[in-house]
Design a protein around this motif. Sequence first.
Motif, PDB file in Angstrom:
ATOM      1  N   GLN A  57     -11.338  31.338  36.107  1.00  0.00           N
ATOM      2  CA  GLN A  57     -12.353  29.849  36.301  1.00  0.00           C
ATOM      3  C   GLN A  57     -13.691  30.151  36.071  1.00  0.00           C
ATOM      4  N   ARG A 104      -8.910  25.350  35.450  1.00  0.00           N
ATOM      5  CA  ARG A 104     -10.266  24.556  36.234  1.00  0.00           C
ATOM      6  C   ARG A 104     -10.345  25.039  37.768  1.00  0.00           C
ATOM      7  N   ASN A 105      -9.273  25.287  38.434  1.00  0.00           N
ATOM      8  CA  ASN A 105      -9.272  25.743  39.745  1.00  0.00           C
ATOM      9  C   ASN A 105      -8.215  26.883  40.047  1.00  0.00           C
TER      10      ASN A 105
END
Length: 136
Positions: free
Chosen positions: A133, A83-84
């Motif tokens: 990502q 996600r990050n």
Amino acid sequence: MNLKYAYTRLNVENYEACKLFYKNVLGLTALYENDAEEYAELDAGETKITILNRARLKEYIGPTEAVAYDSHNAKIALTFTVRNLDEAIAHLKSHGVVMINDPWQRPEDGLMQGGFITTCFRDPDGNLIEFEQILS
């Protein structure tokens, strides 16, 4: 023929270090572990990653097949989405993982709307791993 992808097996030199790396650093859950046989199956979401001590590989392929390994092998890369990416990199570095490259952005190319940011590192056995990502 009706094939269903089962798993990716990593034939590693250091079974214990790799098993702990995938469990403790990458956070994969062990589905099965047999330390006596030096074999483990790990849940990687849509598929499994299995780890086998490569000294046992001859049991699977026979004694006449030649097998070679290179610590900088890039014939295969395990790619995971995160996600990050910045947080993932910080987590890896906190566990002593050395990044191969700085994150870079791959532009949208029709395959992935918005493109993605990616970076690579290696597991304790030298297998190439990529984190992506997705940008949207």
